[in-house]
Design a protein around this motif. Structure first.
Motif, mmCIF file in Angstrom:
data_model
loop_
_atom_site.group_PDB
_atom_site.id
_atom_site.type_symbol
_atom_site.label_atom_id
_atom_site.label_comp_id
_atom_site.label_asym_id
_atom_site.label_seq_id
_atom_site.Cartn_x
_atom_site.Cartn_y
_atom_site.Cartn_z
ATOM 1 N N GLU A 1 0.653 -1.177 -0.083
ATOM 2 C CA GLU A 1 -0.130 -0.049 0.013
ATOM 3 C C GLU A 1 0.895 1.492 -0.753
ATOM 4 O OE1 GLU A 1 -2.926 0.996 -0.267
ATOM 5 O OE2 GLU A 1 -2.147 2.773 0.467
ATOM 6 N N ARG A 2 0.276 2.145 -0.801
ATOM 7 C CA ARG A 2 1.778 3.229 -1.104
ATOM 8 C C ARG A 2 0.890 4.979 -1.779
ATOM 9 N NH1 ARG A 2 0.456 6.235 -5.061
ATOM 10 N NH2 ARG A 2 2.870 6.581 -6.109
ATOM 11 N N GLY A 3 -0.337 4.560 -0.901
ATOM 12 C CA GLY A 3 -1.224 6.278 -1.051
ATOM 13 C C GLY A 3 -1.781 5.903 -2.005
ATOM 14 N N ILE A 4 -3.344 6.633 -2.012
ATOM 15 C CA ILE A 4 -4.089 6.631 -3.150
ATOM 16 C C ILE A 4 -4.367 7.674 -3.422
ATOM 17 C CG2 ILE A 4 -5.008 3.716 -3.038
ATOM 18 C CD1 ILE A 4 -7.092 5.368 -1.028
ATOM 19 N N ARG A 5 -5.195 8.156 -4.425
ATOM 20 C CA ARG A 5 -5.432 9.967 -5.715
ATOM 21 C C ARG A 5 -6.083 10.234 -4.377
ATOM 22 N NH1 ARG A 5 -3.658 11.404 -10.655
ATOM 23 N NH2 ARG A 5 -1.630 11.920 -10.061
ATOM 24 N N THR A 6 -6.503 11.003 -3.941
ATOM 25 C CA THR A 6 -7.666 11.035 -2.765
ATOM 26 C C THR A 6 -8.056 13.466 -3.814
ATOM 27 O OG1 THR A 6 -7.151 12.038 -1.361
ATOM 28 C CG2 THR A 6 -7.791 10.363 -1.374
ATOM 29 N N PHE A 7 -9.078 13.818 -3.557
ATOM 30 C CA PHE A 7 -8.609 15.071 -3.363
ATOM 31 C C PHE A 7 -7.876 16.203 -2.159
ATOM 32 C CE2 PHE A 7 -11.091 15.851 0.408
ATOM 33 C CZ PHE A 7 -11.625 14.512 1.253
ATOM 34 N N GLU A 8 -7.279 15.417 -1.320
ATOM 35 C CA GLU A 8 -6.387 15.737 -0.387
ATOM 36 C C GLU A 8 -5.009 16.408 -1.142
ATOM 37 O OE1 GLU A 8 -6.596 16.973 2.487
ATOM 38 O OE2 GLU A 8 -4.479 18.189 2.312
ATOM 39 N N THR A 9 -4.649 17.510 -0.867
ATOM 40 C CA THR A 9 -2.984 18.000 -1.327
ATOM 41 C C THR A 9 -2.181 18.540 -0.856
ATOM 42 O OG1 THR A 9 -3.948 20.436 -1.288
ATOM 43 C CG2 THR A 9 -4.562 19.248 -3.788
ATOM 44 N N SER A 10 -2.672 18.237 0.581
ATOM 45 C CA SER A 10 -1.591 18.492 1.688
ATOM 46 C C SER A 10 -0.494 17.158 2.223
ATOM 47 C CB SER A 10 -1.696 18.844 2.970
ATOM 48 O OG SER A 10 -2.508 18.294 3.470
ATOM 49 N N THR A 11 -0.573 16.132 1.578
ATOM 50 C CA THR A 11 0.175 14.969 1.078
ATOM 51 C C THR A 11 0.353 14.513 -0.301
ATOM 52 O OG1 THR A 11 -1.738 14.019 1.931
ATOM 53 C CG2 THR A 11 0.425 13.814 3.638
ATOM 54 N N ARG A 12 1.095 14.104 -1.007
ATOM 55 C CA ARG A 12 0.916 13.190 -2.936
ATOM 56 C C ARG A 12 -0.154 12.817 -2.579
ATOM 57 N NH1 ARG A 12 7.129 10.632 -4.701
ATOM 58 N NH2 ARG A 12 6.179 10.175 -6.964
ATOM 59 N N ASN A 13 0.018 11.428 -1.852
ATOM 60 C CA ASN A 13 -1.291 11.054 -1.683
ATOM 61 C C ASN A 13 -1.662 10.116 -0.383
ATOM 62 O OD1 ASN A 13 -0.366 9.735 -4.738
ATOM 63 N ND2 ASN A 13 1.210 9.463 -4.167
ATOM 64 N N THR A 14 -2.997 9.798 -0.669
ATOM 65 C CA THR A 14 -3.468 9.505 0.860
ATOM 66 C C THR A 14 -2.991 8.065 1.050
ATOM 67 O OG1 THR A 14 -5.032 11.264 0.297
ATOM 68 C CG2 THR A 14 -5.298 9.499 2.139
ATOM 69 N N LEU A 15 -2.473 8.174 2.103
ATOM 70 C CA LEU A 15 -2.037 6.253 3.062
ATOM 71 C C LEU A 15 -3.667 6.019 3.228
ATOM 72 C CD1 LEU A 15 -0.425 4.098 3.151
ATOM 73 C CD2 LEU A 15 0.079 5.258 5.845
ATOM 74 N N ASP A 16 -3.383 4.825 2.813
ATOM 75 C CA ASP A 16 -4.803 4.333 3.052
ATOM 76 C C ASP A 16 -4.469 3.046 4.314
ATOM 77 O OD1 ASP A 16 -7.772 2.688 3.426
ATOM 78 O OD2 ASP A 16 -7.702 2.212 1.010
ATOM 79 N N ILE A 17 -4.822 3.123 5.052
ATOM 80 C CA ILE A 17 -4.446 3.127 6.574
ATOM 81 C C ILE A 17 -5.037 1.872 6.707
ATOM 82 C CG2 ILE A 17 -4.648 3.326 9.194
ATOM 83 C CD1 ILE A 17 -1.906 3.926 8.597
ATOM 84 N N ALA A 18 -6.728 2.084 6.302
ATOM 85 C CA ALA A 18 -7.436 0.697 6.869
ATOM 86 C C ALA A 18 -7.497 -0.336 5.530
ATOM 87 C CB ALA A 18 -8.973 1.613 6.032
ATOM 88 N N ALA A 19 -6.610 -0.139 4.322
ATOM 89 C CA ALA A 19 -6.600 -0.933 3.587
ATOM 90 C C ALA A 19 -5.391 -2.266 4.252
ATOM 91 C CB ALA A 19 -5.701 -0.570 2.254
ATOM 92 N N ILE A 20 -5.215 -1.920 5.340
ATOM 93 C CA ILE A 20 -4.080 -3.265 5.465
ATOM 94 C C ILE A 20 -4.680 -4.088 6.626
ATOM 95 C CG2 ILE A 20 -1.853 -3.208 7.465
ATOM 96 C CD1 ILE A 20 -1.749 -0.041 7.038
#
Ligand SMILES: [Mn+2]
Length: 295
Positions: A193-212
């Motif tokens: 899991e390396r982050g997914i694209r969301t509307f948030e821009t303060s981080t490069r991607n959004t880490l999907d912690i729930a995916a774990i």
């Protein structure tokens, strides 16, 4: 006007319409197919199970000096696999594209000197043979998560494969990409899991912690987290790395550079060897509380 479309068209079909593999009773990635956790053994380094394996190294191989200095640093701090990119999937064609074969040779030199397994990305089926010569684990990047011809051919090499989740892929799509490799008879798949694209821009991607926990529930394959690409800023990397361990990940893949400020690629998200060592110290304290053992 002639409406008779059947004239002169031969009957029968010369195309084989059956899929390459018969569908198994249960998806090979699923807990139904295998209840117990898969543990992948790379020359004695285990990924999966109770251990927590940390992979670290620079985004790209830049020079012998940069590579070895970083490798010695992360190895001393407890990294069990060394990463370094030789073929880089860059967003712009005008960015550094990776050192290619020379970079692969340097990675092999690190492996010989430190006896640490090497992971590097393979972007193209034509590079598979060369990458297999230098790497102990093949990395398939986020952008190639659904490059099915690469998945099939990489699967057939039998090499362990770290498959990164596509940044626009659902968990279901991600698992089906893993299934492509498993269906080739290669059981050694590590999910990342390396982050997914969301509307948030303060981080490069959004880490999907729930995916774990979702992945750990649905598959027996080991799950590692890449906090570096997930957030894009080195100051947030340790927090996400610790969150990943707390959420049940089996390991991490972290970008570390001897001089992050001059890195050719992803310097702003790379830890220095000292920052990496501090993170490892924190993880070592956390691990027993979570019934994990830092490998
Ligand atoms: Mn990178």
């Amino acid at each position: 006007m002639n409406n008779d479309t059947s004239c002169n068209i031969p009957s029968g079909c010369e195309i084989d319409l059956s899929p390459a593999h018969a569908k198994p009773a249960a998806m090979l990635y699923s807990r139904k197919a295998q209840a117990t956790d898969t543990i992948i053994d790379i020359n004695g380094v285990k990924i999966g199970g109770r251990g927590f394996a940390v992979i670290a190294g620079p985004c790209s191989v830049e020079s012998r000096q940069q590579l070895f200095a970083t490798a010695y640093g992360v190895h001393a701090a407890g990294a069990v696999v060394f990463r370094g990119g030789a073929f880089k999937p860059r967003t712009s064609p005008y960015s550094f594209q990776g050192g290619g074969q020379k970079a692969l040779d340097l990675l092999k030199d690190v492996n010989r000197e430190l006896h640490i397994p090497i992971i590097t990305e393979v972007m193209d089926t034509e590079d598979l043979e060369a990458v297999c010569q230098s790497a102990d684990i093949l990395q398939i990047g986020s952008r190639n998560c659904q490059n099915f011809s690469l998945l099939k051919k990489a699967g057939r090499t039998g090499k362990p494969i770290l498959l990164k989740r596509g940044y626009m892929n659902t968990v279901d799509e991600f698992l089906l990409s893993a299934e492509y490799i498993l269906a080739e008879g290669n059981p050694n798949v590590i999910l990342c899991e390396r982050g997914i694209r969301t509307f948030e821009t303060s981080t490069r991607n959004t880490l999907d912690i729930a995916a774990i926990p979702v992945l750990k529930d649905r598959t027996h394959l080991p799950v590692v987290v890449d906090p570096s690409h997930a957030c894009g800023h080195s100051q947030y990397v340790p927090a996400l790395a610790k969150a990943a361990m707390a959420a049940g990940a089996d390991g991490l893949i972290v970008e570390v550079h001897i001089h992050p400020e001059t890195a050719l690629c992803d310097g702003e998200q790379s830890l220095s060897p000292n920052q990496f060592a501090e993170l490892m110290d924190d993880l070592r304290i956390m691990a027993p509380a979570l019934n994990r053992k830092l490998a």
